[in-house]
Design an enzyme around this catalytic site. Structure first.
Site, PDB file in Angstrom:
ATOM      1  N   ASP A 298       0.877  -1.167   0.000  1.00 60.93           N
ATOM      2  CA  ASP A 298       0.000   0.000   0.000  1.00 60.93           C
ATOM      3  C   ASP A 298       0.920   1.225   0.000  1.00 60.93           C
ATOM      4  O   ASP A 298       2.149   1.113  -0.146  1.00 60.93           O
ATOM      5  CB  ASP A 298      -0.996  -0.041   1.175  1.00 60.93           C
TER       6      ASP A 298
ATOM      7  N   CYS B 282       3.320  -3.024   4.055  1.00 60.41           N
ATOM      8  CA  CYS B 282       2.487  -1.894   4.461  1.00 60.41           C
ATOM      9  C   CYS B 282       3.251  -1.163   5.556  1.00 60.41           C
ATOM     10  O   CYS B 282       4.467  -1.325   5.687  1.00 60.41           O
ATOM     11  CB  CYS B 282       1.074  -2.328   4.871  1.00 60.41           C
TER      12      CYS B 282
ATOM     13  N   THR C 241       3.165  -1.477   8.853  1.00 59.69           N
ATOM     14  CA  THR C 241       3.668  -2.390   9.884  1.00 59.69           C
ATOM     15  C   THR C 241       3.803  -3.833   9.411  1.00 59.69           C
ATOM     16  O   THR C 241       4.432  -4.643  10.112  1.00 59.69           O
ATOM     17  CB  THR C 241       2.694  -2.411  11.073  1.00 59.69           C
TER      18      THR C 241
ATOM     19  N   HIS D 214       9.200 -24.691   8.880  1.00 59.49           N
ATOM     20  CA  HIS D 214       8.135 -25.420   9.586  1.00 59.49           C
ATOM     21  C   HIS D 214       6.734 -25.105   9.090  1.00 59.49           C
ATOM     22  O   HIS D 214       5.867 -25.964   9.168  1.00 59.49           O
ATOM     23  CB  HIS D 214       8.210 -25.109  11.090  1.00 59.49           C
ATOM     24  N   ASN D 215       6.499 -23.883   8.660  1.00 59.65           N
ATOM     25  CA  ASN D 215       5.128 -23.489   8.302  1.00 59.65           C
ATOM     26  C   ASN D 215       4.920 -23.379   6.801  1.00 59.65           C
ATOM     27  O   ASN D 215       3.811 -23.093   6.349  1.00 59.65           O
ATOM     28  CB  ASN D 215       4.764 -22.158   8.969  1.00 59.65           C
TER      29      ASN D 215
ATOM     30  N   ARG E 265       7.482   0.981   8.333  1.00 59.99           N
ATOM     31  CA  ARG E 265       7.692   1.837   9.504  1.00 59.99           C
ATOM     32  C   ARG E 265       8.462   1.122  10.608  1.00 59.99           C
ATOM     33  O   ARG E 265       8.902   1.744  11.573  1.00 59.99           O
ATOM     34  CB  ARG E 265       6.337   2.324  10.042  1.00 59.99           C
TER      35      ARG E 265
ATOM     36  N   HIS F  29       5.830 -31.572   9.719  1.00 59.53           N
ATOM     37  CA  HIS F  29       5.328 -30.212   9.501  1.00 59.53           C
ATOM     38  C   HIS F  29       4.262 -30.176   8.397  1.00 59.53           C
ATOM     39  O   HIS F  29       3.394 -29.324   8.402  1.00 59.53           O
ATOM     40  CB  HIS F  29       6.482 -29.265   9.171  1.00 59.53           C
TER      41      HIS F  29
ATOM     42  N   ARG G 299       0.900 -30.739   9.883  1.00 54.73           N
ATOM     43  CA  ARG G 299       0.419 -29.559  10.617  1.00 54.73           C
ATOM     44  C   ARG G 299      -0.074 -28.471   9.666  1.00 54.73           C
ATOM     45  O   ARG G 299      -1.092 -27.816   9.929  1.00 54.73           O
ATOM     46  CB  ARG G 299       1.537 -29.040  11.525  1.00 54.73           C
TER      47      ARG G 299
HETATM   48  C1  RB5 Z   1      -1.966   2.730   6.336  1.00 55.34           C
HETATM   49  O1  RB5 Z   1      -2.143   3.946   6.947  1.00 55.34           O
HETATM   50  C2  RB5 Z   1      -1.575   1.680   7.356  1.00 55.34           C
HETATM   51  O2  RB5 Z   1      -2.654   1.413   8.173  1.00 55.34           O
HETATM   52  C3  RB5 Z   1      -1.087   0.442   6.655  1.00 55.34           C
HETATM   53  O3  RB5 Z   1       0.017   0.739   5.872  1.00 55.34           O
HETATM   54  C4  RB5 Z   1      -0.666  -0.713   7.537  1.00 55.34           C
HETATM   55  O4  RB5 Z   1       0.294  -0.333   8.473  1.00 55.34           O
HETATM   56  C5  RB5 Z   1      -1.751  -1.513   8.123  1.00 55.34           C
HETATM   57  O5  RB5 Z   1      -1.547  -2.470   8.858  1.00 55.34           O
END
Ligand code: RB5
Length: 151
Positions: free
Chosen positions: A7, A63, A65, A96-97, A107, A131, A134
């Site tokens: 995004d 994204c 996070t 494993h997964n 960020r 695995h 699972r």
């Molecule tokens: C966008 O503002 C933000 O929410 C997105 O990039 C992300 O971190 C969502 O989990």
């Protein structure tokens, strides 16, 4: 082939990761977004994940996070997405997964660590054996919509 998408909150890191894929001669498809204009991450996650399931290739989602992308990605049948900011988690998610999608946070991560995590994901291999059972149990849950099964 690697399908990669972000995004607006992951757009710059996506560019860094793409440069790294190029430097390793790894074929990729950039599924967008293509600017820092605000978009909804579930749309990108769905597009990348559908391509991953159809092709059997891997996916990368970025994204702010990595969290939103991973939550959305894991709603797509056949997806095993991991969000991580340490190499051990990425390594074990492959071993494993059998993770098929890596979610990263622009960020949260510096560029160098993000590239390290990408390499760990690309180079990791599923160990199979116990695995595999699972992983099959996880996918069995996708077809199970009874209340009891969720309890
Ligand atoms: C966008 O503002 C933000 O929410 C997105 O990039 C992300 O971190 C969502 O989990």
């Amino acid at each position: 082939m690697i399908y990669i998408g972000s995004d607006h909150g992951g757009f710059r890191l996506k560019g860094v990761l793409i440069e790294h894929l190029k430097s390793r001669d790894i074929e990729y498809t950039d599924c967008g977004t293509f600017s820092e204009k605000s978009v909804d991450y579930p749309d990108i996650a769905k597009d990348v994940c559908q391509k991953v399931v159809e092709s059997g290739a891997a996916g990368i989602l970025v994204c702010g996070t990595g969290v939103g992308m991973s939550i959305a990605a894991n709603k797509v049948k056949g997806i095993r997405a991991v969000v991580a900011s340490d190499t051990l988690s990425v390594k074990m998610s492959r071993r494993h997964n059998d993770a098929n999608v890596l979610c990263l946070g622009q960020r949260v991560l510096g560029n160098d660590l993000a590239v390290l995590l990408l390499d760990e994901f690309i180079d990791g291999e599923f160990e199979g054996e116990r695995h595999r059972r699972r992983v099959e149990l996880i996918h069995g849950m996708e077809d199970d919509d009874t209340e009891g099964a969720r309890a």
